[in-house]
Write an enzyme that holds these catalytic residues in place. Structure first.
Site, PDB file in Angstrom:
ATOM      1  N   PHE A 338       9.865   4.482 -24.593  1.00 50.50           N
ATOM      2  CA  PHE A 338       9.100   4.497 -25.846  1.00 50.50           C
ATOM      3  C   PHE A 338       8.643   5.900 -26.242  1.00 50.50           C
ATOM      4  O   PHE A 338       8.100   6.077 -27.333  1.00 50.50           O
ATOM      5  CB  PHE A 338       7.864   3.585 -25.722  1.00 50.50           C
ATOM      6  CG  PHE A 338       8.129   2.138 -26.051  1.00 50.50           C
ATOM      7  CD1 PHE A 338       8.918   1.357 -25.231  1.00 50.50           C
ATOM      8  CD2 PHE A 338       7.578   1.559 -27.182  1.00 50.50           C
ATOM      9  CE1 PHE A 338       9.158   0.016 -25.524  1.00 50.50           C
ATOM     10  CE2 PHE A 338       7.803   0.221 -27.496  1.00 50.50           C
ATOM     11  CZ  PHE A 338       8.600  -0.551 -26.660  1.00 50.50           C
ATOM     12  N   GLY A 340       6.497   9.030 -26.939  1.00 52.18           N
ATOM     13  CA  GLY A 340       5.076   9.186 -27.265  1.00 52.18           C
ATOM     14  C   GLY A 340       4.407   7.875 -27.603  1.00 52.18           C
ATOM     15  O   GLY A 340       3.250   7.638 -27.236  1.00 52.18           O
ATOM     16  N   GLU A 363      -4.190  -9.063  -2.784  1.00 51.35           N
ATOM     17  CA  GLU A 363      -3.557  -9.987  -1.829  1.00 51.35           C
ATOM     18  C   GLU A 363      -2.776  -9.216  -0.758  1.00 51.35           C
ATOM     19  O   GLU A 363      -1.715  -9.617  -0.322  1.00 51.35           O
ATOM     20  CB  GLU A 363      -2.682 -11.014  -2.570  1.00 51.35           C
ATOM     21  CG  GLU A 363      -3.512 -11.727  -3.636  1.00 51.35           C
ATOM     22  CD  GLU A 363      -3.156 -13.157  -3.880  1.00 51.35           C
ATOM     23  OE1 GLU A 363      -2.473 -13.762  -3.022  1.00 51.35           O
ATOM     24  OE2 GLU A 363      -3.583 -13.687  -4.921  1.00 51.35           O
ATOM     25  N   THR A 365      -2.406  -4.891   0.211  1.00 55.36           N
ATOM     26  CA  THR A 365      -1.726  -3.765  -0.436  1.00 55.36           C
ATOM     27  C   THR A 365      -0.255  -3.765  -0.004  1.00 55.36           C
ATOM     28  O   THR A 365       0.117  -4.384   1.000  1.00 55.36           O
ATOM     29  CB  THR A 365      -2.347  -2.420   0.000  1.00 55.36           C
ATOM     30  OG1 THR A 365      -2.147  -2.281   1.404  1.00 55.36           O
ATOM     31  CG2 THR A 365      -3.840  -2.376  -0.326  1.00 55.36           C
TER      32      THR A 365
END
Ligand SMILES: Cc1cc2nc3c(=O)[nH]c(=O)nc-3n(C[C@H](O)[C@H](O)[C@H](O)COP(=O)(O)OP(=O)(O)OC[C@H]3O[C@@H](n4cnc5c(N)ncnc54)[C@H](O)[C@@H]3O)c2cc1C
Ligand SMILES: Cc1cc2nc3c(=O)[nH]c(=O)nc-3n(C[C@H](O)[C@H](O)[C@H](O)COP(=O)(O)OP(=O)(O)OC[C@H]3O[C@@H](n4cnc5c(N)ncnc54)[C@H](O)[C@@H]3O)c2cc1C
Lengths: 379, 319, 251
Positions: A338, A340, A363, A365
């Site tokens: 996308f 900017g 839940e 790392t």
């Protein structure tokens, strides 16, 4: 033999959840993200169409959906908004310990009322001073006659302040480490319990996260799940399962990142042609597709193992770590596609990255997932 | 023998009836063409300016016009003239009668056709998949065929004066009039008919309200001599009558100019207007799907752009 | 009273349709119950909810994949279903003869058919079915009431709307506006699993021969200019009028 076809019913769950995401979640997701507000109406409607608390067993009047069913639904809801999905997911997380360890009487007492309205459950393991090291709990459970008295602080508890009940993990004997823990159901209205909503989250801002302070909260001993000493085991067995919906939600985010990137790449022109003509952009889309398929199959495979009663801890850890890492990478690349505009909250992709960051953390790392996987590898 | 079956609208022959002549002649390849017309004799006489043999259908059972009664009448005319191909318009009346007639004649049905050919058997082109696909369909066995023709596609025929008109009095059974017709509401007259309009101004939910629709669309339609169309969203909201709805479940139009105001461009809407020669859209959302199929687009608020177009039209006509 | 709702399974309206040398290619397309058919299922359910004693039977004629659409109808509220399973592509007139046989055997009083099919763009099935059965029909129906053994409806005509009273049995084809179909909820999807879905074959129903054949299909395309006119309202409008007059030549 292997079968890869969803049942007709699963296709319908998927269609329902997809429509729900499109018509009910997506139109309000950006608003609740910006305002950090609770999407009460979405949760109410989720209850109405039956998407809330789907794992409550048939025996107490629920649907008793399987892990695979839940994963299929999770992908669609995560596609709509991972933050809003976390509200529903955290409720299933609060239900899971009761599926694993509650007596039929306890299931009827705690789970049946959840079905009556847009009600939620919560799961409180993490504490200010320990998250990954779940065996080192500091929240105390003191046995006093036929009551248990709980004191201490839990933090980062999704749904904590608004859940009808929370499954709280506490230690009655810190010396015993994880063997000295219990899992206790604490109803919302118990005196001594206070909850503070935490503010300033990077993402998943529609999902309310709480600090829960237990100031000598008394519950009957009949609220304990399993036996004394089972707490840690119940928590781990719960997470071995509920990491699968965390992975599935991430798959949804990944798919959204791909869809948004694809649509934008076909529209946006640079150097006189749609950017989708550039191989650099095409490869980003291809990589997202590779990750999407891989993550989904691993997630569904883990769900299938869990549903068929096979060992699934490692597969769930792989699914959770892989899907959330891949989804984060895809969301990050979507911002690049996308340009900017990707950096602005007027377009949906920066939110994907902020939201799915959490799937790498909660839940367990992704480092902890790798600890689990490595343990299996070395076993 | 090819038989045209049509009905007068408000006492006179609709343009779509003449388009049927074009199709019938193509199908006939020199063989005779006849017509059966429900309505006043003047309408039958008008068609006799194009078709050698016209049957003027007159019977109390045909007023108001009901599908089963017209099916019965058409079947009897077809039998009398030995017609094995019947051509009707694919308007709502035709779509209601033609399938019944096909069943009754043991015929195949070619529905809503946009082109026909007869070399190597009867074939027709038509749209499918919400008008996203053009398909060629052929009659499997030969034999009788009923064809319905999409309005506004075929050119008007050349006149062939000198046809004869004969009255025809069908005999009806009880089932032909068992449906009772109650109150009828016709779309407001005065304006050019949507299906026949060279230009169409269409409005969507983006216009905001019934009042705004009238205020923004009517002057533009007046300036262009255009028909007025609406999306389902507008019709459902009760801003405009159903008769003005364009799309999958509304009318299908193909004017020279289709001006879409505040319309998002859902497939179901596009399927009713995507054959228009030139499509213009005004929408405040640059990403609205309608812009994918426009010739000209203006990104902006209809409340400002529509009056500006009306003003510019006036100026251009003035100069 | 027995109501039959006829349904089709069609590509999702948002699915991208592709065509190859063999015609439209539907591999990988998402299929759904035809939106027009949902109106019929919904209307049947509403008749029941309005207190009429009705049995609702979903009826479909098509390949095995139709089963998903049938399950959706059951989840919406149909009581049971009949699936005439076949891979033979039958045109609406040929279909009407097969479906009529099922309707007769079931002894239905009212049949709902979608007003226009989203795959074939056909509106023929309802009237054709009524004709084979020798029943009256109402097409493009936007309002419906059951009153003393008769149907009172309102429907779209070429130039407006009309009220009709039809004796039963009758065929009704739907139009949007008739109702707002509900979602199948998760609990109802689960319940649908236990509802009866009877399979019938074309042979059992007297067989069928297609009367028409699709010989070619291509994507309808039209070159569009795709030009977005910039500027404020007045100047964009002036430029538009100039282009319509001088470039497109439609004024
Ligand atoms: C928004 C949000 C919602 C949450 N919801 C809930 C909830 O509903 N219920 C609940 O109980 N918890 C919840 N959590 C808590 C979450 O599960 C924990 O934050 C997580 O488990 C990590 O614990 P920690 O924050 O204490 O990090 P720590 O354990 O302090 O870890 C810090 C870092 O060290 C790494 N690390 C720690 N131990 C090891 C090791 N042995 N090997 C390698 N690396 C290691 C970690 O991976 C991490 O990178 C939520 C958190 C957030 C942010
Ligand atoms: C079975 C079925 C059959 C259907 N049949 C039909 C049919 O025959 N015909 C049909 O039309 N639809 C049909 N639909 C409905 C169709 O899917 C769409 O919902 C409908 O066409 C949307 O109408 P709309 O464009 O007016 O409204 P919307 O989709 O709401 O679009 C409104 C547009 O207006 C724009 N806008 C808003 N404010 C302004 C402003 N101030 N200035 C400029 N632009 C503005 C918005 O950006 C938006 O693009 C059918 C649907 C189904 C399921």
């Amino acid at each position: 033999m292997i079968g890869f076809e969803l049942s007709d019913e699963q296709k319908q769950f998927q269609a329902l959840a997809r429509t729900f995401a499109k018509e009910t979640i997506i139109p309000v997701a950006a608003h609740h993200d910006r305002e950090e507000s609770y999407p009460e109406e979405v949760v109410r409607q989720a209850h109405e169409v039956g998407l809330l608390n789907v794992s409550v067993p048939e025996a107490v009047g629920g649907l008793g959906l399987s892990m695979l069913d839940e994963a299929i639904i999770a992908e669609e809801l995560g596609y709509g908004c991972m933050g809003i999905y976390t509200i529903l997911m955290a409720s299933e997380l609060g239900i899971m310990p009761l599926l694993l360890a509650a007596t039929p009487e306890q299931q009827a007492r705690f789970l049946a009322p959840l079905l009556e309205g847009p009600k939620l459950a919560a799961f409180a393991l993490s504490e200010p001073n320990n998250g990954s090291d779940a065996g080192g709990l500091r929240t105390r459970a003191v046995f006093d006659g036929d009551e248990i008295v709980i004191s201490g602080t839990k933090t980062w508890i999704s749904n904590g302040g608004i859940a009808d009940f929370t499954v709280v993990f506490a230690t009655y004997e810190p010396e015993l480490k994880h063997r000295g823990t219990v899992a206790v159901v604490v109803e919302h209205d118990r005196p001594g319990l206070s909850c503070n909503k935490l503010h300033g989250k990077l993402g998943q801002r529609a999902s309310p996260t709480y600090e829960m302070v237990f100031d000598d909260v008394r519950v009957p001993i009949g609220n304990m799940l399993g036996e004394k000493g089972d707490g840690f085991k119940i928590a781990m067995r719960t997470l071995d399962k509920t990491r699968i919906p965390v992975a599935a939600g991430a798959v949804g985010v990944l798919r959204r990142a791909l869809d948004e990137s694809r649509a934008y790449a076909l529209e946006r022109e640079a150097f006189g042609q749609p950017i989708a003509r550039f191989q650099a952009i095409q490869f980003k889309l291809a990589d997202m597709k590779i990750a999407l398929e891989t993550a989904r199959w691993q997630t569904w495979h883990a769900a299938w193992l869990a549903d068929s009663g096979r060992p699934h801890a490692e597969a769930a850890a792989i699914a959770k770590a892989y899907a959330s890492d891949a989804a984060f990478a895809a969301a990050q690349e979507a911002i690049n596609v996308f340009g900017g505009y990707g950096y602005m909250n007027e377009y949906p992709v920066e939110k994907l990255m902020r939201d799915v960051k959490l799937n790498q953390i909660y839940e367990g790392t992704n480092e902890i997932q790798r600890v689990v996987i490595a343990r299996h590898v070395l076993q | 023998m090819i038989l045209i079956v049509t009905a007068a609208v408000n006492g006179s022959l609709p343009k779509s009836a003449l388009e049927l002549v074009t199709v019938a002649r193509e199908l006939a390849g020199g063989a005779p063409v006849a017509a059966a017309v429900v309505g006043p004799e003047a309408a039958a006489a008008q068609l006799a300016g194009y078709v050698p043999q016209v049957r003027s259908l007159q019977a109390p059972e045909l007023e108001p016009l009901r599908a089963e009664a017209l099916t019965t009448a058409a079947q009897q005319v077809a039998a009398e003239l030995g017609a094995n191909t019947v051509v009707m318009s694919a308007n709502r009346l035709g779509q209601s009668v033609a399938p019944r007639l096909a069943v009754r004649l043991g015929a195949a049905l070619l529905e809503d056709v946009i082109a026909v050919s007869t070399d190597g058997g009867l074939r027709a082109k038509r749209y499918s998949y919400l008008a996203r696909v053009t398909e060629t369909v052929e009659v499997a066995g030969g034999g009788a065929t009923v064809v319905t023709v999409k309005p506004n596609v075929f050119p008007l025929p050349e006149a062939q004066p000198g046809g004869s008109v004969a009255p025809f009095a069908p005999t009806f059974g009880a089932q032909d009039t068992r449906v009772t017709v109650g109150e009828r509401s016709a779309a407001a007259g005065g304006r050019v008919k949507l299906e026949e309009a060279k230009a169409v101004v269409a409005g969507g939910r983006g216009l905001g309200s019934a009042e705004a629709f009238d205020q923004l669309v009517e002057p533009l339609a007046d300036a262009l001599g255009a028909g007025i169309a609406a999306t389902r969203a507008v019709v459902d909201a009760g801003w405009r009558p159903y008769a003005e709805q364009v799309g999958q479940t509304g009318k299908s139009v193909a004017p020279d100019l289709y001006l879409a105001l505040g319309i998002s461009g859902a497939v179901q809407h596009l399927s009713g207007m995507n054959r228009s020669k030139v499509i213009v859209a005004v929408n405040k959302d640059a990403d609205a799907p309608i812009f994918k199929i426009v010739d000209y687009g203006i990104v902006g608020d209809v409340a400002q752009v529509a009056p500006a177009i009306a003003a510019a039209l006036e100026e251009s006509q003035g100069s | 009273m027995k109501i039959i709702t006829v349904l089709k399974q069609v590509p999702d309206a948002e699915a991208r349709i592709r065509a190859g040398s063999g015609g439209v290619e539907l591999d990988g397309v998402t299929f759904v119950i035809d939106g027009m058919d949902e109106y019929g299922v919904e209307e049947a359910i509403r008749l029941r909810e309005a207190g009429h004693d009705v049995e609702i039977v979903a009826l479909a004629l098509g390949p095995a994949r139709y089963e998903e659409a049938i399950r959706t109808a059951l989840a919406l509220g149909a009581d049971r279903a009949v699936h005439v399973e076949t891979d033979v592509e039958l045109d609406p007139i040929a279909q009407a003869r097969v479906l009529a046989e099922v309707v007769r055997q079931e002894g239905a009083d009212l049949v709902f058919v979608g007003g226009k099919q989203a795959d074939w763009d056909s509106a023929a099935l309802g009237p054709a079915l009524a004709e084979v059965l020798g029943w009256p029909h109402s097409d493009w129906t936007t309002e419906l009431k059951l009153a003393g053994g008769a149907l009172e409806v309102r429907h779209d005509t070429d130039d407006g709307q009309e009220s009709l009273t039809l004796p039963l049995p009758a065929v009704v084809t739907t139009q949007q506006g008739l109702n707002e179909p509900r979602y199948p909820t998760l609990p109802n999807i689960m319940k649908a699993k236990r509802k009866e879905l009877a399979k019938r074959s074309l042979d059992e129903l007297g067989g069928a021969q297609p009367l028409t054949r699709v010989v070619a299909q291509e994507i309808q395309t039209r070159e569009r200019r795709g030009r977005i006119i910039e500027g404020d309202a007045a100047s964009a409008a002036a430029e538009l009028v100039r282009l319509l007059r001088d470039e497109a030549k439609v004024l």
